[in-house]
Every structure is written in structure tokens, then in C-alpha cells.
Design a protein around this motif. Structure first.
Motif, PDB file in Angstrom:
ATOM      1  N   SER A 195      44.184  42.865  40.073  1.00  0.00           N
ATOM      2  CA  SER A 195      44.020  42.497  38.663  1.00  0.00           C
ATOM      3  C   SER A 195      44.906  43.336  37.742  1.00  0.00           C
ATOM      4  CB  SER A 195      42.553  42.638  38.256  1.00  0.00           C
ATOM      5  OG  SER A 195      42.135  43.984  38.403  1.00  0.00           O
ATOM      6  N   GLU A 196      45.433  44.437  38.234  1.00  0.00           N
ATOM      7  CA  GLU A 196      46.289  45.315  37.437  1.00  0.00           C
ATOM      8  C   GLU A 196      47.776  45.037  37.671  1.00  0.00           C
ATOM      9  OE1 GLU A 196      44.812  48.988  39.020  1.00  0.00           O
ATOM     10  OE2 GLU A 196      43.263  49.169  37.482  1.00  0.00           O
ATOM     11  N   GLN A 197      48.105  44.151  38.594  1.00  0.00           N
ATOM     12  CA  GLN A 197      49.496  43.862  38.918  1.00  0.00           C
ATOM     13  C   GLN A 197      50.007  42.689  38.085  1.00  0.00           C
ATOM     14  OE1 GLN A 197      50.000  43.378  43.140  1.00  0.00           O
ATOM     15  NE2 GLN A 197      48.644  45.080  43.605  1.00  0.00           N
ATOM     16  N   LYS A 198      51.327  42.679  37.821  1.00  0.00           N
ATOM     17  CA  LYS A 198      51.927  41.589  37.057  1.00  0.00           C
ATOM     18  C   LYS A 198      51.877  40.282  37.840  1.00  0.00           C
ATOM     19  CE  LYS A 198      54.948  44.279  34.151  1.00  0.00           C
ATOM     20  NZ  LYS A 198      56.288  44.469  33.636  1.00  0.00           N
ATOM     21  N   VAL A 199      52.111  40.363  39.128  1.00  0.00           N
ATOM     22  CA  VAL A 199      52.021  39.193  39.998  1.00  0.00           C
ATOM     23  C   VAL A 199      50.890  39.461  40.975  1.00  0.00           C
ATOM     24  CG1 VAL A 199      53.199  37.762  41.703  1.00  0.00           C
ATOM     25  CG2 VAL A 199      54.484  38.721  39.789  1.00  0.00           C
ATOM     26  N   SER A 200      49.902  38.620  40.968  1.00  0.00           N
ATOM     27  CA  SER A 200      48.725  38.836  41.800  1.00  0.00           C
ATOM     28  C   SER A 200      48.937  38.282  43.204  1.00  0.00           C
ATOM     29  CB  SER A 200      47.503  38.158  41.182  1.00  0.00           C
ATOM     30  OG  SER A 200      46.416  38.240  42.073  1.00  0.00           O
ATOM     31  N   PRO A 201      48.613  39.060  44.224  1.00  0.00           N
ATOM     32  CA  PRO A 201      48.683  38.552  45.594  1.00  0.00           C
ATOM     33  C   PRO A 201      47.429  37.745  45.960  1.00  0.00           C
ATOM     34  CG  PRO A 201      48.022  40.832  45.646  1.00  0.00           C
ATOM     35  CD  PRO A 201      48.281  40.488  44.198  1.00  0.00           C
ATOM     36  N   VAL A 202      46.512  37.614  45.025  1.00  0.00           N
ATOM     37  CA  VAL A 202      45.267  36.893  45.281  1.00  0.00           C
ATOM     38  C   VAL A 202      45.470  35.427  44.883  1.00  0.00           C
ATOM     39  CG1 VAL A 202      42.806  36.747  44.754  1.00  0.00           C
ATOM     40  CG2 VAL A 202      43.919  38.983  44.836  1.00  0.00           C
TER      41      VAL A 202
END
Length: 148
Positions: free
Chosen positions: A7-14
Motif C-alpha cells: 500500500s506504500e508503493q507507487k506500483v502495487s504488486p497486489v
């Protein structure tokens, strides 16, 4: 471990995952594509693109995916694009030249007389125009020779 949470990343791996019940007697296909496609087309427009190509006689799902990506490039997609298509038995395939005919019409030289290559009878064959825009362009057509 010091790594940022998804949730803190610019591009989510989720991934966004939606579980959808399907009807084996009615469902025709599933189009799976990444954001480079969905940045330039909406859900229904993507469905219409695929259905139109099936309707024009294309059976090869790989070629249909290529056509979807080509159309998205024409619409200005600048992101990476991947598409996968799963065809179910209820999907009918029409008659016509499919993707090969679309490509040939796009590569055909324009007629110097018309300047559009389509003879003025609407959009160039093989260039996808969403149904709502087709209806709008047809309803906005004016007969310049008509008397007031």
C-alpha cells in the motif's frame, strides 16, 4: 525487513481480483488484459472490439489479441500491453476476412479522389469505432444538398 508495504508503493504488486460466476451456456469469451489496454478502452469497448473481430470471421484468438493491442496503440496507449483471450463454445464466428482483412484495409493506399480511402461511407474498415460513436456520427450526418 525494511521493504515498503504494497500500500506504500507507487506500483502495487497486489492484483485486483474479482471472482465472477459464469454461465457456460451463455458466456462467449473472457478478455484478460493489463492496464496499457484499459487505459485507452473501457470494459464494454474491449468486449465490443473482440466481438466485432469474431463477427468478422476471425477464429484465431492470438490474432484477435494482436488486433486489440494494435487498436489500443492507435488510440494512443503508451503503457505496456498484454492481452489473453479465452473463447468459450457459445461464441459464434462470423464470415469475412477477420484480422487479415482489417490489416489489408488499413494498409491499402488512400483514394486520391476521396482522401479517406473509405469512399465517404463511414469509418475506414478495420478501424474500430465504438457503437455509441457510430450511432452519434450517423445521427449527426447532415445532407448538405437537402433543402431547408
Amino acid at each position: 525487513d525494511g521493504r515498503p508495504r504494497p500500500s506504500e508503493q507507487k506500483v502495487s504488486p497486489v492484483p485486483d481480483i474479482i471472482v465472477q460466476s459464469r454461465d457456460g451456456g451463455e458466456d462467449e469469451f473472457v478478455l484478460i488484459a493489463c492496464d496499457g489496454v484499459w487505459d485507452v478502452v473501457g470494459n464494454q469497448e474491449g468486449v465490443d472490439m473482440v466481438a466485432d473481430v469474431f463477427g468478422e470471421g476471425e477464429e484465431d484468438v492470438g490474432l484477435i489479441c494482436e488486433e486489440v493491442l494494435d487498436l489500443c496503440l492507435m488510440k494512443g496507449s503508451k503503457d505496456n500491453m498484454t492481452a489473453a483471450l479465452i473463447k468459450f463454445p457459445p461464441q459464434a464466428v462470423g464470415t469475412g476476412g477477420g484480422v487479415a482483412a482489417r490489416r489489408a484495409s488499413r494498409e491499402a493506399p488512400e483514394s486520391p479522389a476521396s482522401g479517406s480511402g473509405s469512399g465517404g461511407d463511414g469509418p475506414t474498415p478495420g478501424l474500430y469505432v465504438p457503437p455509441q460513436k457510430r450511432a452519434l456520427s450517423e445521427s449527426n450526418m447532415v445532407d448538405e444538398d437537402a433543402e431547408d
